[in-house]
Enzyme design. Sequence first.
Site, short mmCIF file in Angstrom:
data_model
loop_
_atom_site.label_atom_id
_atom_site.label_comp_id
_atom_site.label_asym_id
_atom_site.label_seq_id
_atom_site.Cartn_x
_atom_site.Cartn_y
_atom_site.Cartn_z
CD GLU A 182 -3.81 -6.08 2.52
OE1 GLU A 182 -4.67 -5.44 3.17
OE2 GLU A 182 -2.60 -5.87 2.62
CD GLU A 232 -2.99 -1.08 2.23
OE1 GLU A 232 -4.07 -1.62 2.00
OE2 GLU A 232 -2.75 -0.49 3.30
C1 BGP Z 1 -4.46 -2.87 4.94
C2 BGP Z 1 -3.12 -3.36 5.39
C3 BGP Z 1 -3.14 -4.59 6.21
C4 BGP Z 1 -4.40 -4.87 6.96
C5 BGP Z 1 -5.66 -4.42 6.30
C6 BGP Z 1 -6.91 -4.43 7.16
O1 BGP Z 1 -4.43 -1.48 4.93
O2 BGP Z 1 -2.26 -3.61 4.30
O3 BGP Z 1 -1.97 -4.64 6.94
O4 BGP Z 1 -4.32 -4.80 8.29
O5 BGP Z 1 -5.54 -3.15 5.75
O6 BGP Z 1 -6.94 -3.33 7.99
P1 BGP Z 1 -7.18 -3.39 9.54
O7 BGP Z 1 -6.20 -4.36 10.05
O8 BGP Z 1 -6.94 -2.02 10.01
O9 BGP Z 1 -8.57 -3.83 9.72
#
Ligand code: BGP
Length: 472
Positions: free
Chosen positions: A370, A177
């Site tokens: 993701e 990201e």
């Molecule tokens: C993205 C990241 C991850 C992950 C995901 C979910 O931004 O790459 O590392 O954690 O989001 O977000 P969160 O964990 O805040 O729910």
Amino acid sequence: MKEDFLWGGATAANQCEGSCTAGGRGLANVDLLPAGKDRMAVMTGHKKMFAFDKDHDYPAKTAIEMYQYYKEDIRMFAQMGFKVYRMSIAWSRIFPGGDEESPNEEGLAYYEDVFRECRKYQIEPLVTITHFDCPMHLVKEYGGWRNRKMLTFYERLCRTLFTRYKEYVHYWITFNEINMILHAPFMAAGICFEEGEDEKQITYQAAHHELLASAIAVKLAKEINPENQIGCMLAAGQAYPYSCRPEDVWAGVEMDRKSYLFIDVQAYGAYPAYGLKMMEREGVKLRIEEGDLELLRDHTVDFISFSYYNSMCASADPDLNAKIKGNIFDSLENPYLPSSEWGWQIDPLGLRITLNVLYDRYRKPLFVSENGLGAVDVPDKNGYVEDDYRIDYMRAHIREMKKAVDEDGVDLMGYTSWGCIDLVSASSGEMRKRYGFIYVDKQDDGTGTLKRTPKKSFYWYQKVIESNGEIL
Ligand code: BGP
């Protein structure tokens, strides 16, 4: 879907490994993100947290201890039929301080074991070189990615990884990201701001360094093994205009461009005109050295990966904008969409839209690296969770993803759902925000046996993979 479509799941070292000082590992910025109310200030670089203190809990210290459980976890991924496992390297396991001349053999051996384990089950590793982590020594001594010297250290890391894991890993992502640097500069790039500093100047300069580092990684990856496929990664989610008022449409365009700026450089090999103008307007003067532009031009990525959780809304109305509550990404609430328990809006069609927009823009293979639903799970006494809500979320998203491929012709390499095993949330530091197909008995107060138990979604996803997405 294509015969060789890469179905799987994704994790990040700092959110699952734990054992933060084992095997000679050095501390990293991500270890020092506390749970609780100070987390956001630390993540954004507005509160310095350079050492653990007794007033905070640091969930990454132990996370779900995948460092110890990886064999069991990978076996469970294999049971689900994973073709690919997206994971990240903790930089400070390989170079504990970040600027050493030679790597830490214990760290290297650890990941070699992890990759061997994956290969044992014919699981292709997809490795994120940096998923937000930066060794703390580099933060303290050099100021993280604000410093151009980071290029040397990152290059050394890449050379070490590409050489050592040549026979195990062929898919790489340079920075997780990359646009997150705008929203959480300490978490994403090890940057802390001093009072009165020009934050925009520092952030865009640091982003320039990351973009150069990414190009260096592409160059090296190809030199060391021409079979390497190397991608960039965007926190995506189409920005919708809040209304059809042209000013709102324009606000949406501008919101998207803030993120595309980085991917445009990585995919096209040059800064886009709108980006240069935007920086000029904001008073940002990039220090571009001789050879930088050629480096960017000559080493573009092979594929574009992205995370998709939700779409966003943009408005030109200052009164409306004043109501935005500060999450990592600021967005207005879309009245047509439901929300998760954490207020992330659920928009499966938005995934199809995002896939199409990205493919139209870049015409390079895409990878959904993701996607998933963070939710509170309530296990029965055996640790089993009936997570129909998660299945519903994923089914709807995969359906739209398939339409993008089958009906719109998007070239898609794979899909790795986020947090395929429960892990620590990046934005909130909570364990109770769970994404996994596998329940991990670990609670926010640090208690729990760490026992792993498949959820209902585990068996559902197994069928999805087995049928190559036909049975949803
Ligand atoms: C993205 C990241 C991850 C992950 C995901 C979910 O931004 O790459 O590392 O954690 O989001 O977000 P969160 O964990 O805040 O729910």
